[in-house]
Write a protein that holds these residues in place. Structure first.
Motif, PDB file in Angstrom:
ATOM      1  N   SER A 206       0.866  -1.176   0.000  1.00 13.93           N
ATOM      2  CA  SER A 206       0.000   0.000   0.000  1.00 13.93           C
ATOM      3  C   SER A 206       0.902   1.224   0.000  1.00 13.93           C
ATOM      4  CB  SER A 206      -0.880   0.017   1.260  1.00 13.93           C
ATOM      5  OG  SER A 206      -1.760  -1.078   1.271  1.00 13.93           O
TER       6      SER A 206
ATOM      7  N   TYR B 177      -0.476  -0.980  -4.794  1.00 16.48           N
ATOM      8  CA  TYR B 177      -1.831  -0.572  -4.452  1.00 16.48           C
ATOM      9  C   TYR B 177      -1.758   0.891  -4.039  1.00 16.48           C
ATOM     10  CZ  TYR B 177      -6.176   0.132  -1.941  1.00 16.48           C
ATOM     11  OH  TYR B 177      -7.377   0.647  -1.518  1.00 16.48           O
TER      12      TYR B 177
ATOM     13  N   THR C 178      -3.201   3.940  -2.354  1.00 18.67           N
ATOM     14  CA  THR C 178      -4.195   4.114  -1.300  1.00 18.67           C
ATOM     15  C   THR C 178      -5.244   5.159  -1.674  1.00 18.67           C
ATOM     16  OG1 THR C 178      -2.817   5.740  -0.148  1.00 18.67           O
ATOM     17  CG2 THR C 178      -2.533   3.421   0.477  1.00 18.67           C
ATOM     18  N   ARG C 179      -6.221   5.290  -0.827  1.00 18.04           N
ATOM     19  CA  ARG C 179      -7.316   6.248  -1.049  1.00 18.04           C
ATOM     20  C   ARG C 179      -6.788   7.657  -1.220  1.00 18.04           C
ATOM     21  NH1 ARG C 179     -11.592   3.479  -2.625  1.00 18.04           N
ATOM     22  NH2 ARG C 179     -11.914   1.652  -1.362  1.00 18.04           N
TER      23      ARG C 179
ATOM     24  N   SER D 265     -10.623  -5.752  -5.505  1.00  9.71           N
ATOM     25  CA  SER D 265     -11.690  -6.692  -5.153  1.00  9.71           C
ATOM     26  C   SER D 265     -12.129  -7.523  -6.352  1.00  9.71           C
ATOM     27  CB  SER D 265     -12.889  -5.942  -4.580  1.00  9.71           C
ATOM     28  OG  SER D 265     -12.514  -5.304  -3.377  1.00  9.71           O
TER      29      SER D 265
ATOM     30  N   ASN E  29     -12.078 -11.003  -0.962  1.00 11.59           N
ATOM     31  CA  ASN E  29     -12.051 -10.381   0.365  1.00 11.59           C
ATOM     32  C   ASN E  29     -10.865  -9.438   0.549  1.00 11.59           C
ATOM     33  OD1 ASN E  29     -14.357 -11.882   1.196  1.00 11.59           O
ATOM     34  ND2 ASN E  29     -13.028 -13.635   1.591  1.00 11.59           N
ATOM     35  N   PHE E  30     -10.579  -8.628  -0.452  1.00 12.47           N
ATOM     36  CA  PHE E  30      -9.418  -7.731  -0.379  1.00 12.47           C
ATOM     37  C   PHE E  30      -9.583  -6.684   0.706  1.00 12.47           C
ATOM     38  CE2 PHE E  30      -7.180  -3.816  -1.448  1.00 12.47           C
ATOM     39  CZ  PHE E  30      -5.886  -4.298  -1.531  1.00 12.47           C
ATOM     40  N   SER E  31      -8.526  -6.512   1.467  1.00 11.94           N
ATOM     41  CA  SER E  31      -8.414  -5.442   2.451  1.00 11.94           C
ATOM     42  C   SER E  31      -6.986  -4.913   2.330  1.00 11.94           C
ATOM     43  CB  SER E  31      -8.664  -5.985   3.851  1.00 11.94           C
ATOM     44  OG  SER E  31      -8.538  -4.951   4.799  1.00 11.94           O
ATOM     45  N   PRO E  32      -6.797  -3.605   2.140  1.00 11.99           N
ATOM     46  CA  PRO E  32      -5.440  -3.071   1.957  1.00 11.99           C
ATOM     47  C   PRO E  32      -4.550  -3.389   3.154  1.00 11.99           C
ATOM     48  CG  PRO E  32      -7.087  -1.386   1.504  1.00 11.99           C
ATOM     49  CD  PRO E  32      -7.809  -2.552   2.101  1.00 11.99           C
TER      50      PRO E  32
ATOM     51  N   GLN F  66      -1.602  -3.039   5.928  1.00  8.29           N
ATOM     52  CA  GLN F  66      -0.902  -1.955   6.613  1.00  8.29           C
ATOM     53  C   GLN F  66       0.549  -1.913   6.169  1.00  8.29           C
ATOM     54  OE1 GLN F  66      -1.883   0.455   8.829  1.00  8.29           O
ATOM     55  NE2 GLN F  66      -3.954  -0.158   8.317  1.00  8.29           N
TER      56      GLN F  66
END
Length: 136
Positions: A6, A40, A42-43, A108, A113-116, A118
């Motif tokens: 990330s 990835y 991030t937002r 996704s 079940n993608f979760s960025p 840490q």
């Protein structure tokens, strides 16, 4: 083996433009067969935007590592010091070949079940066909 990192949008832009040739990390993956980083962003982007090959992994005391990497850091010394504040060990991934994706990908759509993460997430070879189908 790939690893997903990330990375903040400003740093992603600098990696893709070639201004940033080192990606800094407080923790590094234990597997040494990792050769590629999946980026990835991030937002607010929230997408897979490219990948790069790891040319080398450098490690050392933050001050020593800065002296070796500052010309390709893409960040200020103040930002670097803040990131590694209180740490005695620092890592830098030397960025090799960079490949920006023609279309950004919603993670996704290619990872269940993608979760960025840490820090980082392993993305094994078993998932490679999913990424190939995504036309990277």
């Amino acid at each position: 083996m790939r690893v997903l990192l990330s990375i903040k949008p400003v740093h992603v832009e600098n990696i893709l433009s070639g201004a940033k040739t080192f990606e800094f990390r407080r923790k590094i993956f234990s597997r040494r067969d990792v050769k590629t980083v999946l980026i990835y962003c991030t937002r607010p982007v929230g997408r897979l935007v490219g990948e790069f090959d790891i040319a080398e992994i450098l490690e050392g005391h933050p001050e020593q590592l800065w002296l070796k990497t500052r010309s390709g850091s893409g960040i200020s010394k103040e930002y670097y010091d803040g990131y590694f504040c209180g740490r005695t060990q620092a890592y830098a991934l030397k960025i090799g070949a960079v490949r920006a994706f023609a279309e950004h990908i919603n993670p996704s759509h290619v990872m269940e079940n993608f979760s960025p993460p840490q820090s980082f997430m392993y993305v094994g070879h078993q998932r490679a066909p999913l990424f190939e189908q995504a036309h990277f």
